[in-house]
Design an enzyme around this catalytic site. Structure first.
Site, PDB file in Angstrom:
ATOM      1  N   ASP A 108      36.182  40.726  44.163  1.00 60.26           N
ATOM      2  CA  ASP A 108      36.659  40.853  42.787  1.00 60.26           C
ATOM      3  C   ASP A 108      36.252  42.155  42.349  1.00 60.26           C
ATOM      4  OD1 ASP A 108      37.706  38.145  42.359  1.00 60.26           O
ATOM      5  OD2 ASP A 108      35.579  37.459  41.781  1.00 60.26           O
ATOM      6  N   LYS A 128      31.312  29.624  43.327  1.00 60.09           N
ATOM      7  CA  LYS A 128      31.170  30.811  43.840  1.00 60.09           C
ATOM      8  C   LYS A 128      29.578  31.299  44.190  1.00 60.09           C
ATOM      9  CE  LYS A 128      35.194  33.377  42.102  1.00 60.09           C
ATOM     10  NZ  LYS A 128      35.572  34.769  40.970  1.00 60.09           N
TER      11      LYS A 128
HETATM   12  P1  NAP Z   1      32.167  31.626  34.353  1.00 58.73           P
HETATM   13  O1  NAP Z   1      31.127  32.280  35.437  1.00 58.73           O
HETATM   14  O2  NAP Z   1      32.140  30.307  33.938  1.00 58.73           O
HETATM   15  O3  NAP Z   1      31.667  32.401  32.922  1.00 58.73           O
HETATM   16  C1  NAP Z   1      32.181  32.471  31.789  1.00 58.73           C
HETATM   17  C2  NAP Z   1      31.873  33.547  30.456  1.00 58.73           C
HETATM   18  O4  NAP Z   1      32.422  33.171  29.476  1.00 58.73           O
HETATM   19  C3  NAP Z   1      30.051  33.386  30.409  1.00 58.73           C
HETATM   20  O5  NAP Z   1      29.721  34.798  29.982  1.00 58.73           O
HETATM   21  C4  NAP Z   1      30.455  32.477  28.961  1.00 58.73           C
HETATM   22  O6  NAP Z   1      29.100  32.901  28.367  1.00 58.73           O
HETATM   23  C5  NAP Z   1      31.531  33.023  28.483  1.00 58.73           C
HETATM   24  N1  NAP Z   1      32.266  32.050  27.545  1.00 58.73           N
HETATM   25  C6  NAP Z   1      32.786  30.866  27.782  1.00 58.73           C
HETATM   26  N2  NAP Z   1      33.262  30.301  26.652  1.00 58.73           N
HETATM   27  C7  NAP Z   1      32.825  31.005  25.843  1.00 58.73           C
HETATM   28  C8  NAP Z   1      32.768  31.029  24.149  1.00 58.73           C
HETATM   29  N3  NAP Z   1      33.434  29.869  23.746  1.00 58.73           N
HETATM   30  N4  NAP Z   1      32.243  31.914  23.313  1.00 58.73           N
HETATM   31  C9  NAP Z   1      31.728  32.917  24.016  1.00 58.73           C
HETATM   32  N5  NAP Z   1      31.502  33.175  25.355  1.00 58.73           N
HETATM   33  C10 NAP Z   1      32.196  32.182  26.155  1.00 58.73           C
HETATM   34  O7  NAP Z   1      33.479  32.375  34.621  1.00 58.73           O
HETATM   35  P2  NAP Z   1      34.255  33.534  35.504  1.00 58.73           P
HETATM   36  O8  NAP Z   1      34.306  33.119  36.949  1.00 58.73           O
HETATM   37  O9  NAP Z   1      32.818  34.858  35.175  1.00 58.73           O
HETATM   38  O10 NAP Z   1      35.434  33.773  34.822  1.00 58.73           O
HETATM   39  C11 NAP Z   1      35.425  34.556  33.645  1.00 58.73           C
HETATM   40  C12 NAP Z   1      36.994  34.841  33.535  1.00 58.73           C
HETATM   41  O11 NAP Z   1      37.427  35.811  34.259  1.00 58.73           O
HETATM   42  C13 NAP Z   1      38.149  33.451  33.479  1.00 58.73           C
HETATM   43  O12 NAP Z   1      38.951  33.615  32.586  1.00 58.73           O
HETATM   44  C14 NAP Z   1      38.708  33.628  34.946  1.00 58.73           C
HETATM   45  O13 NAP Z   1      39.870  33.387  34.962  1.00 58.73           O
HETATM   46  C15 NAP Z   1      38.697  35.339  34.812  1.00 58.73           C
HETATM   47  N6  NAP Z   1      38.607  36.220  36.144  1.00 58.73           N
HETATM   48  C16 NAP Z   1      39.707  36.747  36.493  1.00 58.73           C
HETATM   49  C17 NAP Z   1      40.001  37.326  37.624  1.00 58.73           C
HETATM   50  C18 NAP Z   1      41.155  38.290  38.026  1.00 58.73           C
HETATM   51  O14 NAP Z   1      41.370  38.524  39.100  1.00 58.73           O
HETATM   52  N7  NAP Z   1      41.861  38.815  36.788  1.00 58.73           N
HETATM   53  C19 NAP Z   1      38.942  36.927  38.679  1.00 58.73           C
HETATM   54  C20 NAP Z   1      37.895  36.413  38.375  1.00 58.73           C
HETATM   55  C21 NAP Z   1      37.638  35.794  36.973  1.00 58.73           C
HETATM   56  P3  NAP Z   1      27.791  31.873  28.422  1.00 58.73           P
HETATM   57  O15 NAP Z   1      26.984  32.302  29.427  1.00 58.73           O
HETATM   58  O16 NAP Z   1      27.152  32.176  27.201  1.00 58.73           O
HETATM   59  O17 NAP Z   1      28.029  30.318  28.898  1.00 58.73           O
END
Ligand code: NAP
Length: 284
Positions: free
Chosen positions: A107, A71
Site C-alpha cells: 500500500d 491485515k
Molecule cells: P480501518 O483500519 O478500518 O480505519 C478506518 C479509519 O477511518 C480510522 O481512522 C477511523 O477512525 C476512521 N473512521 C471510520 N469511520 C469514521 C467516522 N464516522 N468519523 C471519523 N472517522 C472515521 O480502515 P483502512 O483499512 O485504514 O481503510 C481506510 C480507507 O482507505 C477505506 O475507505 C479503504 O477503502 C481505503 N483504502 C484504499 C486503498 C487504495 O488502494 N486506494 C488501500 C487501502 C485502503 P477511528 O480510529 O476513530 O475509528
C-alpha cells in the site's frame, strides 16, 4: 476454462470480499501477459483465518492479498514479514515461496506511485493525513520515508498517538504529530497535501466527508482521497470546487496491485490494463 487448468492461483482474503475489484484487475493483467494464473475471491470470517492461511501452503498457490479485517491479525500466522510491513504493522500481500509464507505491504508503494503519477512530490513538504487505521499507517510511513513532515488527525486521538509513536521508533528523525479531528481547523498555508485515509465518503455512505462542513478547503492544497468507491467522493468534489488539485484512490489501488503482482510472478504487469479493468469493475 476450468480452475484446475490454471497453473498457479492467488486470491483475496477478507470479510467480505464480494465487492473487491482485485480479481478483475489481476486476471486482466495475467491474461495480458499470457500467464495461466487465476485470482480468486476467498471470503474468510475471522474464525476461519488460520485454516485459510494454512491452505496457502498448497503447491499451486503463489500467495494472496489480505484486506479488512485481517491485515493485522494475519501477521501471527506467517513465517516471515518484510521490514516495511513490520514497521507499518499491516500485511496486504502474502508471498508463498519454497514452503514459506512471507507478509509484505504494498500500500505504501502504491500511494507514493499514485502521487508521482499525479505530479506531486512530497519530499520536504508538510502533509496532513486524516485517519489512523491500516491505510493511514502505510501512508504516513510512505510520506515520512520521503522526508515529509506529517500531522495525523484521527477521531480516536489515542490511535493517532500510537501510530506516531510506533513510526518514530523506526524512523527517529521523522517529523510527526498526532491530533484529534477538531484540530483540522489549524491546517493552513504551510500544508501542501491533505490525505483522507478514513472510510468516510465510501459507498454506501457517500455523503460522508472528513473535512469540516463550515470550513472552506484552502485552494493551494493537493487533496488525495484513498476511497475509490466512489472515485469522486464528496471530499474530492469539494476540493475541485475550491480550486484544489484532486487525486482519487484509483492510482493507489492499481499500483499496490501491480507491486503485489510483481512479488508473486517476478514480472511487472500492464498497469494500464489493470486500471482499465478496475475502472470497468467499479462501473466507471
Ligand atoms: P480501518 O483500519 O478500518 O480505519 C478506518 C479509519 O477511518 C480510522 O481512522 C477511523 O477512525 C476512521 N473512521 C471510520 N469511520 C469514521 C467516522 N464516522 N468519523 C471519523 N472517522 C472515521 O480502515 P483502512 O483499512 O485504514 O481503510 C481506510 C480507507 O482507505 C477505506 O475507505 C479503504 O477503502 C481505503 N483504502 C484504499 C486503498 C487504495 O488502494 N486506494 C488501500 C487501502 C485502503 P477511528 O480510529 O476513530 O475509528
Amino acid at each position: 476454462m476450468k480452475s484446475e487448468s490454471y497453473r498457479r492461483r492467488v486470491g483475496i482474503i477478507g470479510w467480505p470480499v464480494e465487492h473487491s475489484v482485485s480479481p478483475a484487475m489481476h486476471n486482466a493483467a495475467f491474461e495480458a501477459l499470457g500467464l495461466r494464473w487465476r485470482y480468486e475471491r476467498w471470503p474468510t470470517p475471522p474464525e476461519e483465518l488460520a485454516a485459510r492461511i494454512a491452505g496457502l501452503r498448497a503447491a499451486e498457490v503463489a500467495g494472496a492479498n489480505v484486506t479488512v479485517p485481517h491485515k493485522q491479525a494475519v501477521i501471527s500466522h506467517l513465517d516471515g514479514i518484510a521490514e516495511e510491513a513490520r514497521v507499518i504493522g499491516a500485511v496486504n500481500t502474502i508471498v508463498h515461496r519454497d514452503g514459506r509464507l512471507v507478509g509484505h505491504n504494498t500500500d505504501w508503494q502504491g500511494f507514493l506511485a499514485s502521487l508521482r503519477e499525479a505530479g506531486f512530490d512530497p519530499r520536504g513538504q508538510r502533509c496532513a493525513v486524516i485517519g489512523a487505521g491500516g491505510a493511514a499507517r502505510a501512508v504516513v510511513y510512505a510520506l515520512a520515508r520521503t522526508g515529509a513532515a506529517v500531522a495525523v488527525f484521527n477521531r480516536t486521538v489515542e490511535r493517532a498517538q500510537r501510530l506516531v509513536q510506533d513510526l518514530k521508533a523506526h524512523l527517529p528523525s521523522a517529523v510527526l504529530e498526532a491530533h484529534g479531528l477538531d484540530a483540522l481547523v489549524t491546517v493552513g498555508e504551510e500544508t501542501a497535501l491533505l490525505v483522507n485515509a478514513t472510510s468516510l465518503g465510501m459507498w454506501p455512505h457517500v455523503e460522508g466527508c472528513p473535512w469540516p462542513e463550515s470550513q472552506p478547503l484552502p485552494a493551494h492544497l493537493t487533496v488525495c482521497d484513498l476511497v475509490y468507491n466512489p472515485l469522486e467522493t464528496r471530499l474530492l468534489a469539494r476540493a475541485r470546487a475550491a480550486g484544489c488539485t484532486a487525486i482519487d484512490g484509483l492510482g493507489m489501488l492499481v499500483w499496490q496491485g501491480a507491486e503485489a503482482f510483481r512479488l508473486w510472478t517476478g514480472q511487472m504487469p500492464s498497469v494500464e490494463r489493470m486500471r482499465e479493468a478496475a475502472l470497468a469493475a467499479l462501473g466507471g
